[in-house]
Design a protein around this motif. Sequence first.
Motif, PDB file in Angstrom:
ATOM      1  N   MET A   1      30.232   0.214  27.752  1.00 32.57           N
ATOM      2  CA  MET A   1      30.395  -0.317  26.636  1.00 32.57           C
ATOM      3  C   MET A   1      32.064  -0.254  26.586  1.00 32.57           C
ATOM      4  O   MET A   1      32.552   0.689  26.874  1.00 32.57           O
ATOM      5  N   ASN A   2      33.054  -1.268  26.504  1.00 31.99           N
ATOM      6  CA  ASN A   2      34.155  -1.274  27.076  1.00 31.99           C
ATOM      7  C   ASN A   2      34.865  -0.838  25.632  1.00 31.99           C
ATOM      8  O   ASN A   2      34.916  -0.917  24.396  1.00 31.99           O
ATOM      9  N   SER A   3      35.668   0.211  26.260  1.00 23.11           N
ATOM     10  CA  SER A   3      36.682   0.702  25.334  1.00 23.11           C
ATOM     11  C   SER A   3      37.728   0.657  24.494  1.00 23.11           C
ATOM     12  O   SER A   3      38.385   1.173  24.140  1.00 23.11           O
ATOM     13  N   VAL A   4      37.996  -0.377  24.945  1.00 27.01           N
ATOM     14  CA  VAL A   4      39.418  -1.035  24.465  1.00 27.01           C
ATOM     15  C   VAL A   4      39.339  -2.019  23.255  1.00 27.01           C
ATOM     16  O   VAL A   4      38.644  -2.547  23.052  1.00 27.01           O
ATOM     17  N   ARG A   5      40.819  -1.508  23.077  1.00 24.45           N
ATOM     18  CA  ARG A   5      40.435  -1.625  21.508  1.00 24.45           C
ATOM     19  C   ARG A   5      41.735  -2.921  20.851  1.00 24.45           C
ATOM     20  O   ARG A   5      42.898  -2.401  22.154  1.00 24.45           O
ATOM     21  N   GLY A   6      41.699  -4.375  20.296  1.00 20.49           N
ATOM     22  CA  GLY A   6      42.540  -4.366  20.159  1.00 20.49           C
ATOM     23  C   GLY A   6      42.428  -5.000  18.738  1.00 20.49           C
ATOM     24  O   GLY A   6      41.764  -6.034  17.777  1.00 20.49           O
ATOM     25  N   LEU A   7      43.662  -6.321  18.095  1.00 21.21           N
ATOM     26  CA  LEU A   7      43.578  -7.188  16.851  1.00 21.21           C
ATOM     27  C   LEU A   7      43.351  -8.381  17.583  1.00 21.21           C
ATOM     28  O   LEU A   7      44.069  -8.643  18.548  1.00 21.21           O
ATOM     29  N   LEU A   8      42.182  -9.046  16.648  1.00 26.44           N
ATOM     30  CA  LEU A   8      42.294 -11.275  16.652  1.00 26.44           C
ATOM     31  C   LEU A   8      42.415 -11.217  15.662  1.00 26.44           C
ATOM     32  O   LEU A   8      42.514 -11.153  14.862  1.00 26.44           O
ATOM     33  N   ALA A   9      43.895 -12.347  15.613  1.00 28.50           N
ATOM     34  CA  ALA A   9      43.847 -13.700  14.622  1.00 28.50           C
ATOM     35  C   ALA A   9      42.437 -14.399  14.438  1.00 28.50           C
ATOM     36  O   ALA A   9      42.835 -14.972  15.956  1.00 28.50           O
ATOM     37  N   ALA A  10      42.253 -14.427  13.550  1.00 33.22           N
ATOM     38  CA  ALA A  10      41.213 -16.163  13.880  1.00 33.22           C
ATOM     39  C   ALA A  10      40.733 -16.180  12.518  1.00 33.22           C
ATOM     40  O   ALA A  10      40.329 -15.855  11.412  1.00 33.22           O
ATOM     41  N   SER A  11      39.734 -17.327  12.383  1.00 31.54           N
ATOM     42  CA  SER A  11      39.983 -18.407  11.337  1.00 31.54           C
ATOM     43  C   SER A  11      37.965 -18.082  11.427  1.00 31.54           C
ATOM     44  O   SER A  11      37.393 -18.223  12.206  1.00 31.54           O
ATOM     45  N   VAL A  12      38.092 -17.906  10.254  1.00 34.99           N
ATOM     46  CA  VAL A  12      36.228 -17.685   9.822  1.00 34.99           C
ATOM     47  C   VAL A  12      35.566 -19.651   9.772  1.00 34.99           C
ATOM     48  O   VAL A  12      35.950 -19.679   9.008  1.00 34.99           O
ATOM     49  N   ILE A  13      35.153 -19.331  10.061  1.00 34.95           N
ATOM     50  CA  ILE A  13      34.093 -20.968  10.898  1.00 34.95           C
ATOM     51  C   ILE A  13      33.211 -20.794  10.126  1.00 34.95           C
ATOM     52  O   ILE A  13      32.311 -21.927   9.812  1.00 34.95           O
ATOM     53  N   ALA A  14      31.723 -19.614  10.146  1.00 33.65           N
ATOM     54  CA  ALA A  14      31.362 -19.695   9.687  1.00 33.65           C
ATOM     55  C   ALA A  14      30.506 -18.745   9.507  1.00 33.65           C
ATOM     56  O   ALA A  14      30.066 -17.687   9.663  1.00 33.65           O
ATOM     57  N   ILE A  15      29.964 -18.639   8.068  1.00 30.75           N
ATOM     58  CA  ILE A  15      28.777 -17.196   8.133  1.00 30.75           C
ATOM     59  C   ILE A  15      27.539 -17.028   8.835  1.00 30.75           C
ATOM     60  O   ILE A  15      26.457 -17.991   8.302  1.00 30.75           O
ATOM     61  N   GLN A  16      27.063 -16.410   9.615  1.00 29.76           N
ATOM     62  CA  GLN A  16      26.101 -15.897  10.283  1.00 29.76           C
ATOM     63  C   GLN A  16      24.695 -16.377   9.703  1.00 29.76           C
ATOM     64  O   GLN A  16      23.518 -16.229   9.846  1.00 29.76           O
ATOM     65  N   ASN A  17      24.697 -15.359   8.564  1.00 29.69           N
ATOM     66  CA  ASN A  17      23.218 -14.608   7.622  1.00 29.69           C
ATOM     67  C   ASN A  17      23.707 -14.442   6.618  1.00 29.69           C
ATOM     68  O   ASN A  17      25.133 -13.944   5.986  1.00 29.69           O
ATOM     69  N   SER A  18      23.019 -14.898   5.643  1.00 29.09           N
ATOM     70  CA  SER A  18      23.447 -14.464   3.902  1.00 29.09           C
ATOM     71  C   SER A  18      22.548 -13.511   3.185  1.00 29.09           C
ATOM     72  O   SER A  18      22.620 -13.026   2.190  1.00 29.09           O
ATOM     73  N   CYS A  19      21.742 -12.558   4.538  1.00 30.49           N
ATOM     74  CA  CYS A  19      22.157 -10.506   4.297  1.00 30.49           C
ATOM     75  C   CYS A  19      23.263 -10.378   4.276  1.00 30.49           C
ATOM     76  O   CYS A  19      23.585  -9.633   5.400  1.00 30.49           O
ATOM     77  N   PHE A  20      23.663  -9.873   2.954  1.00 37.26           N
ATOM     78  CA  PHE A  20      24.808  -9.352   3.475  1.00 37.26           C
ATOM     79  C   PHE A  20      25.056  -7.797   3.555  1.00 37.26           C
ATOM     80  O   PHE A  20      26.363  -7.127   3.607  1.00 37.26           O
ATOM     81  N   ILE A  21      23.986  -7.020   2.784  1.00 41.74           N
ATOM     82  CA  ILE A  21      23.754  -5.560   2.076  1.00 41.74           C
ATOM     83  C   ILE A  21      22.832  -5.261   3.293  1.00 41.74           C
ATOM     84  O   ILE A  21      21.801  -6.126   3.264  1.00 41.74           O
ATOM     85  N   TYR A  22      22.671  -4.034   3.503  1.00 44.17           N
ATOM     86  CA  TYR A  22      21.278  -3.802   4.309  1.00 44.17           C
ATOM     87  C   TYR A  22      21.522  -2.058   3.665  1.00 44.17           C
ATOM     88  O   TYR A  22      22.249  -1.060   3.899  1.00 44.17           O
ATOM     89  N   PRO A  23      19.974  -1.633   3.687  1.00 39.46           N
ATOM     90  CA  PRO A  23      19.643  -0.034   3.393  1.00 39.46           C
ATOM     91  C   PRO A  23      20.331   0.715   4.690  1.00 39.46           C
ATOM     92  O   PRO A  23      20.043   0.211   5.991  1.00 39.46           O
ATOM     93  N   ALA A  24      20.919   1.751   4.416  1.00 41.75           N
ATOM     94  CA  ALA A  24      21.388   2.248   5.480  1.00 41.75           C
ATOM     95  C   ALA A  24      21.108   3.529   6.384  1.00 41.75           C
ATOM     96  O   ALA A  24      21.474   4.505   4.744  1.00 41.75           O
ATOM     97  N   CYS A  25      21.295   4.230   7.059  1.00 43.26           N
ATOM     98  CA  CYS A  25      20.717   5.687   6.772  1.00 43.26           C
ATOM     99  C   CYS A  25      22.539   7.003   6.805  1.00 43.26           C
ATOM    100  O   CYS A  25      23.374   6.065   7.129  1.00 43.26           O
ATOM    101  N   ARG A  26      22.164   7.523   5.639  1.00 46.68           N
ATOM    102  CA  ARG A  26      23.640   8.713   5.425  1.00 46.68           C
ATOM    103  C   ARG A  26      24.342   9.338   6.463  1.00 46.68           C
ATOM    104  O   ARG A  26      25.280   9.218   6.919  1.00 46.68           O
ATOM    105  N   LYS A  27      22.923   8.824   7.893  1.00 52.57           N
ATOM    106  CA  LYS A  27      24.018  10.470   8.514  1.00 52.57           C
ATOM    107  C   LYS A  27      24.296   9.229   9.633  1.00 52.57           C
ATOM    108  O   LYS A  27      25.576   9.589  10.137  1.00 52.57           O
TER     109      LYS A  27
END
Length: 130
Positions: A1-27
């Motif tokens: 995986m590339n470790s280069v980080r940056g900022l991207l100014a962009a516009s949202v054109i679509a929501i890909q998935n209607s599930c906005f929350i997921y059960p997550a491991c605390r660890k």
Amino acid sequence: MNSVRGLLAASVIAIQNSCFIYPACRKCFSRLILDSGRFNCLKCGCTGEAKDASYRYRLSLKIADTNDLFDITVFGSCLDPFFGVTAENLQRCIQDFNQLSGEANADASPGLLVQAVETCFIGKRFIFGV
């Protein structure tokens, strides 16, 4: 995986998935498997009662800058200000709403919530850390 980080100014054109929350491991923050009143993390092996599962935001978006289209996913508490509550509290609201309305899938996002998220994000420009 590339470790280069940056900022991207962009516009949202679509929501890909209607599930906005997921059960997550605390660890490790991986998605939990909820089964028979228990949860299990396949990544780190964490287990517990399903009622004690923690929840995180996961918003999958299609975005565009001036030249390209990108599929990105935004995770975690950085979304709290947009939703106005933590993912845990929104999950409780969704479950309560679904119980009152008789929705069979207790985790399904109500249509009005999906519509509100689309209104809040689609067509808006954000700076994404990638």
